[in-house]
Design a protein around this motif. Structure first.
Motif, PDB file in Angstrom:
ATOM      1  N   MET A   1      17.700   4.687   0.397  1.00 38.91           N
ATOM      2  CA  MET A   1      16.866   3.507   0.677  1.00 38.91           C
ATOM      3  C   MET A   1      15.436   3.767   0.218  1.00 38.91           C
ATOM      4  SD  MET A   1      16.019   1.638   4.256  1.00 38.91           S
ATOM      5  CE  MET A   1      14.619   2.706   4.376  1.00 38.91           C
ATOM      6  N   SER A   2      14.899   2.791  -0.489  1.00 39.49           N
ATOM      7  CA  SER A   2      13.584   2.992  -1.106  1.00 39.49           C
ATOM      8  C   SER A   2      12.450   2.564  -0.163  1.00 39.49           C
ATOM      9  CB  SER A   2      13.567   2.231  -2.435  1.00 39.49           C
ATOM     10  OG  SER A   2      12.405   1.509  -2.631  1.00 39.49           O
ATOM     11  N   LEU A   3      11.344   3.267  -0.224  1.00 35.51           N
ATOM     12  CA  LEU A   3      10.176   2.958   0.612  1.00 35.51           C
ATOM     13  C   LEU A   3       9.390   1.808  -0.003  1.00 35.51           C
ATOM     14  CD1 LEU A   3       8.178   3.681   2.921  1.00 35.51           C
ATOM     15  CD2 LEU A   3       7.118   5.289   1.340  1.00 35.51           C
ATOM     16  N   SER A   4       9.101   0.776   0.796  1.00 37.74           N
ATOM     17  CA  SER A   4       8.295  -0.351   0.308  1.00 37.74           C
ATOM     18  C   SER A   4       6.817  -0.128   0.595  1.00 37.74           C
ATOM     19  CB  SER A   4       8.727  -1.658   0.987  1.00 37.74           C
ATOM     20  OG  SER A   4      10.000  -2.044   0.535  1.00 37.74           O
ATOM     21  N   VAL A   5       6.035  -0.094  -0.458  1.00 37.64           N
ATOM     22  CA  VAL A   5       4.585   0.077  -0.352  1.00 37.64           C
ATOM     23  C   VAL A   5       3.946  -1.246  -0.717  1.00 37.64           C
ATOM     24  CG1 VAL A   5       2.581   1.294  -1.258  1.00 37.64           C
ATOM     25  CG2 VAL A   5       4.729   2.529  -0.911  1.00 37.64           C
ATOM     26  N   LYS A   6       3.183  -1.822   0.211  1.00 36.91           N
ATOM     27  CA  LYS A   6       2.607  -3.152  -0.004  1.00 36.91           C
ATOM     28  C   LYS A   6       1.090  -3.064   0.065  1.00 36.91           C
ATOM     29  CE  LYS A   6       6.845  -5.150   1.695  1.00 36.91           C
ATOM     30  NZ  LYS A   6       7.557  -5.924   2.727  1.00 36.91           N
ATOM     31  N   VAL A   7       0.434  -3.531  -0.975  1.00 42.90           N
ATOM     32  CA  VAL A   7      -1.018  -3.440  -1.069  1.00 42.90           C
ATOM     33  C   VAL A   7      -1.610  -4.837  -1.037  1.00 42.90           C
ATOM     34  CG1 VAL A   7      -2.950  -2.484  -2.363  1.00 42.90           C
ATOM     35  CG2 VAL A   7      -0.686  -1.405  -2.541  1.00 42.90           C
ATOM     36  N   LEU A   8      -2.531  -5.065  -0.106  1.00 40.98           N
ATOM     37  CA  LEU A   8      -3.215  -6.353   0.015  1.00 40.98           C
ATOM     38  C   LEU A   8      -4.637  -6.192  -0.491  1.00 40.98           C
ATOM     39  CD1 LEU A   8      -0.727  -6.590   1.791  1.00 40.98           C
ATOM     40  CD2 LEU A   8      -2.074  -7.907   3.415  1.00 40.98           C
ATOM     41  N   THR A   9      -4.995  -6.994  -1.503  1.00 37.43           N
ATOM     42  CA  THR A   9      -6.242  -6.760  -2.222  1.00 37.43           C
ATOM     43  C   THR A   9      -6.772  -8.047  -2.842  1.00 37.43           C
ATOM     44  OG1 THR A   9      -7.183  -5.608  -4.150  1.00 37.43           O
ATOM     45  CG2 THR A   9      -4.842  -6.095  -4.237  1.00 37.43           C
ATOM     46  N   LEU A  10      -8.045  -8.070  -3.160  1.00 35.08           N
ATOM     47  CA  LEU A  10      -8.618  -9.167  -3.948  1.00 35.08           C
ATOM     48  C   LEU A  10      -8.541  -8.843  -5.442  1.00 35.08           C
ATOM     49  CD1 LEU A  10     -11.763 -10.055  -1.798  1.00 35.08           C
ATOM     50  CD2 LEU A  10      -9.656 -11.388  -2.029  1.00 35.08           C
ATOM     51  N   LEU A 102       1.786   9.941   7.910  1.00 36.68           N
ATOM     52  CA  LEU A 102       1.926   8.558   7.433  1.00 36.68           C
ATOM     53  C   LEU A 102       3.253   8.368   6.702  1.00 36.68           C
ATOM     54  CD1 LEU A 102      -1.716   7.890   6.157  1.00 36.68           C
ATOM     55  CD2 LEU A 102      -0.646   7.010   8.258  1.00 36.68           C
ATOM     56  N   LEU A 103       3.658   9.372   5.937  1.00 35.62           N
ATOM     57  CA  LEU A 103       4.937   9.274   5.212  1.00 35.62           C
ATOM     58  C   LEU A 103       6.085   9.178   6.209  1.00 35.62           C
ATOM     59  CD1 LEU A 103       6.539   9.194   2.600  1.00 35.62           C
ATOM     60  CD2 LEU A 103       6.551  11.701   2.593  1.00 35.62           C
ATOM     61  N   ASP A 104       5.971   9.929   7.297  1.00 33.18           N
ATOM     62  CA  ASP A 104       6.982   9.901   8.344  1.00 33.18           C
ATOM     63  C   ASP A 104       7.070   8.511   8.978  1.00 33.18           C
ATOM     64  OD1 ASP A 104       8.803  11.759   9.656  1.00 33.18           O
ATOM     65  OD2 ASP A 104       7.680  11.206  11.474  1.00 33.18           O
ATOM     66  N   GLY A 110      10.511   1.995   6.796  1.00 31.75           N
ATOM     67  CA  GLY A 110      10.907   1.536   5.463  1.00 31.75           C
ATOM     68  C   GLY A 110       9.797   0.829   4.725  1.00 31.75           C
ATOM     69  N   GLU A 111       8.597   0.843   5.332  1.00 34.13           N
ATOM     70  CA  GLU A 111       7.515   0.002   4.811  1.00 34.13           C
ATOM     71  C   GLU A 111       6.152   0.555   5.238  1.00 34.13           C
ATOM     72  OE1 GLU A 111       6.818  -4.831   4.998  1.00 34.13           O
ATOM     73  OE2 GLU A 111       7.323  -3.833   6.864  1.00 34.13           O
ATOM     74  N   ILE A 112       5.162   0.428   4.349  1.00 35.17           N
ATOM     75  CA  ILE A 112       3.776   0.715   4.709  1.00 35.17           C
ATOM     76  C   ILE A 112       2.886  -0.312   4.036  1.00 35.17           C
ATOM     77  CG2 ILE A 112       3.540   2.436   2.853  1.00 35.17           C
ATOM     78  CD1 ILE A 112       1.543   3.926   4.717  1.00 35.17           C
ATOM     79  N   ILE A 153      -1.576   6.220  -1.711  1.00 34.54           N
ATOM     80  CA  ILE A 153      -0.235   5.973  -2.268  1.00 34.54           C
ATOM     81  C   ILE A 153       0.215   7.155  -3.124  1.00 34.54           C
ATOM     82  CG2 ILE A 153       1.112   4.526  -3.847  1.00 34.54           C
ATOM     83  CD1 ILE A 153      -0.748   2.165  -2.889  1.00 34.54           C
ATOM     84  N   ASP A 154      -0.688   7.669  -3.942  1.00 29.74           N
ATOM     85  CA  ASP A 154      -0.340   8.812  -4.797  1.00 29.74           C
ATOM     86  C   ASP A 154       0.047  10.017  -3.940  1.00 29.74           C
ATOM     87  OD1 ASP A 154      -0.836  11.309  -6.425  1.00 29.74           O
ATOM     88  OD2 ASP A 154      -1.270   9.830  -7.974  1.00 29.74           O
ATOM     89  N   ALA A 155      -0.771  10.273  -2.914  1.00 31.21           N
ATOM     90  CA  ALA A 155      -0.505  11.423  -2.039  1.00 31.21           C
ATOM     91  C   ALA A 155       0.819  11.262  -1.295  1.00 31.21           C
ATOM     92  CB  ALA A 155      -1.660  11.603  -1.052  1.00 31.21           C
ATOM     93  N   LEU A 156       1.143  10.024  -0.894  1.00 31.17           N
ATOM     94  CA  LEU A 156       2.401   9.748  -0.188  1.00 31.17           C
ATOM     95  C   LEU A 156       3.599   9.861  -1.119  1.00 31.17           C
ATOM     96  CD1 LEU A 156       1.553   6.509   1.862  1.00 31.17           C
ATOM     97  CD2 LEU A 156       2.130   8.749   2.830  1.00 31.17           C
ATOM     98  N   VAL A 157       3.523   9.184  -2.249  1.00 31.21           N
ATOM     99  CA  VAL A 157       4.700   9.069  -3.122  1.00 31.21           C
ATOM    100  C   VAL A 157       5.104  10.430  -3.669  1.00 31.21           C
ATOM    101  CG1 VAL A 157       5.549   8.064  -5.296  1.00 31.21           C
ATOM    102  CG2 VAL A 157       4.339   6.621  -3.639  1.00 31.21           C
ATOM    103  N   ARG A 158       4.127  11.286  -3.966  1.00 32.51           N
ATOM    104  CA  ARG A 158       4.489  12.606  -4.504  1.00 32.51           C
ATOM    105  C   ARG A 158       5.169  13.491  -3.468  1.00 32.51           C
ATOM    106  NH1 ARG A 158       1.448  16.937  -3.560  1.00 32.51           N
ATOM    107  NH2 ARG A 158       1.772  17.928  -5.573  1.00 32.51           N
ATOM    108  N   ARG A 159       5.097  13.098  -2.184  1.00 35.40           N
ATOM    109  CA  ARG A 159       5.796  13.854  -1.147  1.00 35.40           C
ATOM    110  C   ARG A 159       7.185  13.296  -0.842  1.00 35.40           C
ATOM    111  NH1 ARG A 159       2.644  18.151   0.892  1.00 35.40           N
ATOM    112  NH2 ARG A 159       4.747  18.737   1.506  1.00 35.40           N
ATOM    113  N   ILE A 160       7.585  12.198  -1.480  1.00 29.09           N
ATOM    114  CA  ILE A 160       8.949  11.690  -1.299  1.00 29.09           C
ATOM    115  C   ILE A 160       9.892  12.623  -2.057  1.00 29.09           C
ATOM    116  CG2 ILE A 160      10.544   9.782  -1.757  1.00 29.09           C
ATOM    117  CD1 ILE A 160       8.130   7.872  -1.626  1.00 29.09           C
ATOM    118  N   PRO A 161      10.898  13.183  -1.359  1.00 31.96           N
ATOM    119  CA  PRO A 161      11.797  14.122  -2.024  1.00 31.96           C
ATOM    120  C   PRO A 161      12.396  13.540  -3.304  1.00 31.96           C
ATOM    121  CG  PRO A 161      12.203  14.107   0.342  1.00 31.96           C
ATOM    122  CD  PRO A 161      11.235  12.982   0.068  1.00 31.96           C
ATOM    123  N   GLY A 162      12.328  14.319  -4.386  1.00 33.33           N
ATOM    124  CA  GLY A 162      12.912  13.891  -5.656  1.00 33.33           C
ATOM    125  C   GLY A 162      11.951  13.196  -6.590  1.00 33.33           C
ATOM    126  N   VAL A 163      10.758  12.838  -6.092  1.00 32.39           N
ATOM    127  CA  VAL A 163       9.803  12.119  -6.943  1.00 32.39           C
ATOM    128  C   VAL A 163       9.183  13.050  -7.986  1.00 32.39           C
ATOM    129  CG1 VAL A 163       7.499  11.065  -6.956  1.00 32.39           C
ATOM    130  CG2 VAL A 163       9.283  10.160  -5.457  1.00 32.39           C
TER     131      VAL A 163
END
Ligand code: 4G4
Length: 234
Positions: A1-10, A102-104, A110-112, A153-163
């Motif tokens: 199952m993939s982690l959903s990363v959602k960014v709210l921005t202007l 935060l990754l935990d 399933g979402e951040i 996001i970079d710091a989180l995603v690089r800690r996902i196993p297999g990335v």
């Protein structure tokens, strides 16, 4: 199952450009993560699509209005347990320990959701209503929360196993342990002689045990010199 990363921005284009590049982009293409970029302006409540206004009580600079922010988060969030991060200089300081926490939380839900403020900041009532985790990437002020969100996001995603593929050199770098860790040893690659600078002899010896010992020693010496706070024995 993939982690959903959602960014709210202007400034959605700024976020998308980075998230499609290099390892962050590859992680999405491989299905280990998926990114949703939401334009807060789409949640403005007036016909001029206003998202900022002057501060009550006066003062220089503009404040992001609460309604578009709160509506954007509510429309985007799928899991009420998902962490909402507000990038702000007033937040808890990011380090590798917080990244893992935060990754935990994100993996569990399933979402951040990462909220990027701009201008002078955001209406306090948005914070009161959303109860975001307020996070800072360091003691300096930036024009917006976009770069800090991308750092998280970079710091989180690089800690996902297999990335990180093997060739991206993975689970052995400086801060692999939550907080401890040592700084990296010096690394070298071709050419063997560059402007008269050669490679430390031991690295050319083929003697793996000696190479490992040299690297450990360099790593320790460098940590003692540059970041003695990371060592217990100091
Ligand atoms: C929220 C409130 C984060 C967001 C005020 C954000 C630095 C960091 C912002 C602001 C940021 C950090 C405009 C001051 C956007 N600057 N250190 N700026 N400001 O993580």
């Amino acid at each position: 199952m993939s982690l959903s990363v959602k960014v709210l921005t202007l400034f959605p284009d700024m976020i998308r450009a980075v998230l499609e590049t290099s390892i962050l982009g590859r992680a999405a293409r491989q299905g280990q993560v998926d990114y949703t970029v939401v334009d807060i302006r789409d949640f403005a409540v007036d016909k001029h699509r206003t998202v900022d206004d002057y501060p009550y009580g006066g003062g220089a600079g503009m404040i992001m209005m609460a309604p578009p922010i709160v509506e954007a988060v509510e429309a985007t969030r799928e899991n009420d347990d998902a962490p909402v991060l507000l990038m702000t200089p007033q937040g808890e300081r990011l380090d590798e320990g917080l990244v893992l926490e935060l990754l935990d939380l994100a993996s569990g839900a399933g979402e951040i959701i990462l909220l990027c403020g701009h201008y002078k900041g955001i209406d306090e009532r948005a914070i009161e209503l959303l109860c975001p985790r307020e996070v800072s990437i360091g003691d300096y002020v930036l024009t917006g929360g976009e770069l800090p969100a991308l750092v998280v996001i970079d710091a989180l995603v690089r800690r996902i196993p297999g990335v990180l593929g093997n060739s991206d050199s993975a689970e052995q770098d400086s801060f692999t342990a939550a907080l401890a860790g040592r700084l990296e040893c010096p690394w070298y690659t071709r050419p063997p002689d560059f402007r008269g600078l050669e490679i430390p002899e031991v690295l050319m010896s083929g003697h793996h045990a000696k190479i490992e010992a040299w690297r450990r020693e360099q790593s320790l010496a460098r940590t003692r010199q540059r970041r003695p706070d990371l060592l217990d024995d100091d």
